[in-house]
Design a protein around this motif. Structure first.
Motif, mmCIF file in Angstrom:
data_model
loop_
_atom_site.group_PDB
_atom_site.id
_atom_site.type_symbol
_atom_site.label_atom_id
_atom_site.label_comp_id
_atom_site.label_asym_id
_atom_site.label_seq_id
_atom_site.Cartn_x
_atom_site.Cartn_y
_atom_site.Cartn_z
ATOM 1 N N UNK A 197 39.469 97.838 62.329
ATOM 2 C CA UNK A 197 39.784 97.688 63.757
ATOM 3 C C UNK A 197 39.178 98.816 64.599
ATOM 4 N N UNK A 198 38.358 99.638 63.972
ATOM 5 C CA UNK A 198 37.758 100.778 64.678
ATOM 6 C C UNK A 198 36.543 100.330 65.480
ATOM 7 N N UNK A 199 36.472 100.712 66.743
ATOM 8 C CA UNK A 199 35.306 100.399 67.569
ATOM 9 C C UNK A 199 34.064 101.025 66.950
ATOM 10 N N UNK A 200 32.942 100.302 67.006
ATOM 11 C CA UNK A 200 31.712 100.809 66.418
ATOM 12 C C UNK A 200 30.516 100.141 67.088
ATOM 13 N N UNK A 201 29.335 100.686 66.845
ATOM 14 C CA UNK A 201 28.127 100.180 67.501
ATOM 15 C C UNK A 201 27.818 98.737 67.116
ATOM 16 N N UNK A 202 28.067 98.361 65.862
ATOM 17 C CA UNK A 202 27.755 96.998 65.426
ATOM 18 C C UNK A 202 28.586 95.977 66.196
ATOM 19 N N UNK A 203 29.887 96.195 66.284
ATOM 20 C CA UNK A 203 30.740 95.241 66.996
ATOM 21 C C UNK A 203 30.455 95.273 68.497
ATOM 22 N N UNK A 204 30.156 96.464 69.025
ATOM 23 C CA UNK A 204 29.858 96.589 70.454
ATOM 24 C C UNK A 204 28.606 95.793 70.815
ATOM 25 N N UNK A 205 27.548 95.943 70.035
ATOM 26 C CA UNK A 205 26.299 95.247 70.346
ATOM 27 C C UNK A 205 26.375 93.773 69.979
ATOM 28 N N UNK A 206 27.159 93.448 68.976
ATOM 29 C CA UNK A 206 27.359 92.035 68.646
ATOM 30 C C UNK A 206 27.999 91.302 69.814
ATOM 31 N N UNK A 207 28.919 91.979 70.513
ATOM 32 C CA UNK A 207 29.576 91.355 71.663
ATOM 33 C C UNK A 207 28.602 91.131 72.823
ATOM 34 N N UNK A 234 44.019 109.007 70.443
ATOM 35 C CA UNK A 234 44.515 107.762 71.041
ATOM 36 C C UNK A 234 43.665 106.576 70.608
ATOM 37 N N UNK A 235 42.355 106.754 70.594
ATOM 38 C CA UNK A 235 41.433 105.656 70.298
ATOM 39 C C UNK A 235 41.323 105.364 68.803
ATOM 40 N N UNK A 236 41.505 106.398 67.962
ATOM 41 C CA UNK A 236 41.242 106.242 66.533
ATOM 42 C C UNK A 236 42.466 106.505 65.656
ATOM 43 N N UNK A 250 36.274 109.482 55.985
ATOM 44 C CA UNK A 250 36.954 108.300 56.531
ATOM 45 C C UNK A 250 36.623 106.996 55.805
ATOM 46 N N UNK A 251 35.389 106.862 55.293
ATOM 47 C CA UNK A 251 35.022 105.619 54.611
ATOM 48 C C UNK A 251 35.910 105.353 53.395
ATOM 49 N N UNK A 252 36.448 106.397 52.796
ATOM 50 C CA UNK A 252 37.281 106.224 51.611
ATOM 51 C C UNK A 252 38.766 106.454 51.887
ATOM 52 N N UNK A 253 39.105 106.847 53.121
ATOM 53 C CA UNK A 253 40.498 107.184 53.427
ATOM 54 C C UNK A 253 41.216 106.152 54.286
ATOM 55 N N UNK A 254 40.484 105.520 55.200
ATOM 56 C CA UNK A 254 41.145 104.727 56.224
ATOM 57 C C UNK A 254 40.657 103.280 56.228
ATOM 58 N N UNK A 255 41.506 102.417 56.781
ATOM 59 C CA UNK A 255 41.103 101.045 57.076
ATOM 60 C C UNK A 255 40.423 101.064 58.440
ATOM 61 N N UNK A 256 39.103 100.892 58.431
ATOM 62 C CA UNK A 256 38.323 101.014 59.661
ATOM 63 C C UNK A 256 37.997 99.664 60.290
ATOM 64 N N UNK A 289 28.309 101.959 47.164
ATOM 65 C CA UNK A 289 28.308 103.389 47.484
ATOM 66 C C UNK A 289 29.068 103.652 48.781
ATOM 67 N N UNK A 290 30.008 104.611 48.687
ATOM 68 C CA UNK A 290 30.831 104.990 49.846
ATOM 69 C C UNK A 290 31.559 103.777 50.442
ATOM 70 N N UNK A 291 31.797 102.763 49.630
ATOM 71 C CA UNK A 291 32.560 101.602 50.094
ATOM 72 C C UNK A 291 31.858 100.880 51.240
ATOM 73 N N UNK A 292 30.512 100.945 51.261
ATOM 74 C CA UNK A 292 29.785 100.385 52.396
ATOM 75 C C UNK A 292 29.980 98.881 52.536
ATOM 76 N N UNK A 293 30.036 98.163 51.441
ATOM 77 C CA UNK A 293 30.197 96.705 51.544
ATOM 78 C C UNK A 293 31.429 96.352 52.367
ATOM 79 N N UNK A 294 32.540 97.000 52.041
ATOM 80 C CA UNK A 294 33.768 96.725 52.780
ATOM 81 C C UNK A 294 33.721 97.246 54.195
ATOM 82 N N UNK A 295 33.168 98.452 54.377
ATOM 83 C CA UNK A 295 33.097 99.060 55.708
ATOM 84 C C UNK A 295 32.227 98.220 56.637
#
Length: 693
Positions: free
Chosen positions: A405-415, A686-688, A397-403, A430-436
């Motif tokens: 808008x995907x819910x994740x732990x970082x955004x959840x805890x930031x909120x 539905x979620x992803x 997924x890190x190289x296939x999709x635009x993530x 590596x693995x497009x981490x900067x963008x992800x």
């Protein structure tokens, strides 16, 4: 007159510059093999190596002599057609023989199909180069290079090349220097076959006839356009075939996620690769609708609520709201407990400190979706809560999709007011981490640039160096922190021979060859080092006067696990057998008394559900999706890209979502697991999937 005639004859007999250029690859091939031999990078006994080497020298030498005589060959397009067919067969064999390690087991019909693919490619290149053999020769070289790449990936990762490996090529190249590139006799044989293919291409005449030279410029332009048009038609035919023909349905090609190399051996590398590409589309679950997905999520959430102690949960929620503990998640490179394999047959007990921890909130085995590499997939599952079990085999997924808008732990805890930081002591690309990570909403991302002077062990910056950075951030702020640390020191390969011999375990299992035993010992020494660093880190966390939750887990096993698994458990069913190599270990530990926690729990988990499990353990608020994941765990304790389990521990293959319907939630454990599997599939779609496709 005689002198002039002799001079003309000598000129005619001297190879042309084009012929000399055609002959150049042969000494290059020979020199490459000599260098491999001189460096001791050819595996096998002396007699076998000598036999392959003599055969290769003979074949390459004969091909060189034939090529040097090409000026005497009067070519024709009919002859070229025959040479193209023969060269295509050679290209297909060069690809497959190079990596088969003495076991060319491709079914004849698939080998013929692969030769057909090669013919389309070589014909297209022949025409692109305006009916010159050089184009087809380049094609033969590419097929041989593909075989070499397949060989090295199989040796170092234990798996065949998947689409995700191509998509993650930049990351693979960044760590390629850590491997030792040994070859065996089949590679030498594959190169020899490629030499034959190149020789056949050299005989394609590639010269304009007198009538062609006399054509008007307009006719020559039309001929060029015609050649390019037919070449495009060849390419289009291949694209149409792989786009319109379902290889699984029409040809029966099914890439086994447990053992991709075995599937490639049966169906051929190209056919299997195409089938894997066709699996990349996220399958739509049976009976799917958004309304049904919402209902399934609520039902699974209700199952979770019914399984919890309301008083304990209320106490944990109240404590979390008041204390907001920092949360440190360490995804430790290749960390796993190899005692899983019956102590390796040598009495191995696993990482001593890790196994001695008895005050964790919860710990156990962790099902992951990758083996011997592909760290980013475990990372994706942990941070987003989405499992690759519903995305198709081979997806990264890190190289296939635009993530973004995907819910994740970082955004959840930031909120919730947390400062967020990701750490990885290697390249940020590596693995497009900067963008992800930017899309996930991490406030900071520490890469190798922040660890320039850090101590090194084996494959990079030590675990302890990253832990020191974690502690620095915890001590330097009164705000709650979410820190995600992806370590590096244990990264493959395990044939680097760069560890103090006194630290090695010295195991010599009789079921492993010398090089495999050396890799096993190097790997176990890395785990020992990680275990010592973890002991120091937890000791420091105990001293902090602020609450901290530690989530520690391994991303995947090492490639040597497959050989160990085959030797220690030789007679198992495929799913049970393969699933063992997709297990690592985790623990959820806190340096404070968590309200309502009770005694330590030992539970199976998945990298996709571990985040929800950890948050639940400390009373953090959960999303409806996370509650649904925990509800599904009641009937389906583990899920990965390859299988899901029922409560009796039986493994069931993932996939078949288009037909997987009618599961009985009140049936036996297998039926209840299938019902949970399908419900969660609709929830994740539905979620992803609806947001990234």
């Amino acid at each position: 007159m005689s002198s002039s005639a002799d001079k003309d004859r000598s000129t005619r007999e001297r190879p042309s510059r084009a012929t000399l250029a055609w002959a150049l690859p042969y000494p290059v091939m020979g020199l490459a093999l000599v260098i491999w031999l001189a460096l001791g990078l050819v595996e096998g006994d002396a007699a076998t190596i000598a036999g392959y080497s003599v055969a290769a020298a003979t074949v390459i030498g004969a091909c060189a002599l034939v090529t040097l005589s090409r000026d005497r060959v009067r070519g024709s397009y009919l002859a070229d057609a025959g040479l193209l067919v023969a060269a295509s067969i050679a290209a297909a064999f060069a690809l497959e023989v190079s990596w088969c390690r003495g076991n060319l087991a491709v079914e004849p019909r698939f080998l013929a199909l692969e030769a057909g693919f090669a013919l389309l490619a070589l014909l297209a290149l022949y025409l692109v180069f305006q009916r010159r053999g050089i184009g087809a020769g380049i094609g033969v070289g590419v097929f041989c290079a593909m075989g070499l790449a397949q060989y090295f990936v199989c040796v170092h990762k234990g798996t065949a090349i998947l689409p995700s490996d191509v998509l993650g090529m930049a990351t693979a190249m960044s760590v390629a220097g850590g491997y030792v590139y040994k070859i065996d006799g089949t590679v030498i044989l594959g190169i020899s076959i490629a030499a034959v293919g190149w020789c056949l291409c050299s005989l394609m005449h590639g010269r304009q006839t007198a009538s062609e030279k006399g054509r008007a410029p307009r006719r020559r332009r039309l001929a060029v356009a015609g050649n390019l048009g037919v070449a495009a038609a060849c390419a289009g035919s291949f694209v149409a075939m792989v786009t319109l023909v379902d290889f699984g349905v029409a040809l029966g090609v099914h890439v086994d996620g447990w053992d991709t190399a075995r599937s490639y051996e049966r169906y051929g590398a190209i056919t299997s690769f195409v089938a894997a590409v066709q699996d990349l589309e996220i399958p739509r679950p049976a009976d799917y609708s958004s309304a049904q997905a919402v209902a399934d999520e609520q039902e699974l959430s209700d199952d979770y609520a019914a399984s919890t102690d309301p008083d304990a949960r209320a106490a944990a929620l109240a404590q979390f709201a008041e204390t907001r503990p920092s949360i440190v998640c360490v995804m430790n490179e290749s960390f796993s407990d190899m005692s899983l394999y019956d102590g390796l047959g040598v009495g191995y007990k696993g990482p001593a400190f890790f196994n001695s921890i008895d005050d964790a909130l919860v710990r156990g085995q962790l099902a992951v979706s990758t083996y011997a590499g592909g760290t980013c997939n475990t990372e994706f599952e942990f941070l987003t809560g989405n499992t690759l079990g519903y995305l198709g085999k081979g997806a990264y997924p890190y190289t296939l999709y635009d993530l973004s808008t995907t819910d994740n732990l970082a955004s959840q805890l930031s909120s919730l007011g947390y400062d967020t930081c990701a750490i990885h002591p290697n390249l940020g690309t590596n693995w497009n981490r900067e963008g992800i990570y930017a899309g996930f909403g991490f406030d900071d991302f520490l890469t190798i640039d922040e660890f320039e002077d850090a101590p090194q062990f084996h494959s990079g910056v030590t675990d302890a160096a990253t832990y020191e950075e974690v502690l620095k951030r915890l001590r330097g702020s009164s705000n709650p922190q979410f820190i995600f640390d992806v370590t590096m020191q244990n990264h493959s390969s395990y044939a680097q021979d760069n560890i103090d011999p006194s630290l090695l375990r010295g195991y010599e299992p009789d079921y492993l060859n010398e090089s495999q035993a050396a890799e096993l010992n190097e790997y176990l020494t890395c785990i020992d080092a990680s275990d010592r660093d973890l002991e120091w880190f937890i000791g420091e966390l105990r001293k902090l006067d602020q609450p901290v939750l530690l989530v520690f887990f391994g991303d995947h096993q090492a490639s040597v696990s497959a050989a160990v698994n085959d030797a220690m458990f030789p007679d198992e069913a495929d799913q049970t057998h393969g699933a063992r190599t997709y297990l690592t270990n985790y623990l959820v530990w806190a340096n404070y008394d968590v309200a309502g926690a009770g005694s330590m729990r030992v539970e199976e988990a998945s990298s996709s559900t571990l985040g929800a499990l950890a948050l639940d353990a400390i009373g953090a608020p959960l999303s409806g999706y996370q509650e649904a994941q925990l509800g599904a765990r009641l009937s389906m304790p583990m899920i990965s890209a390859l299988s899901y389990t029922d409560v009796e521990g039986h493994h069931h293959a993932t996939g078949g979502l288009k037909t997987l319907a009618g599961a009985d939630p009140n049936g036996d454990p297998a039926a209840r697991a299938r019902d949970a599997y399908l419900k969660l599939a609709r929830v994740q779609y539905h979620r992803f999937a609806e947001h990234v496709q």
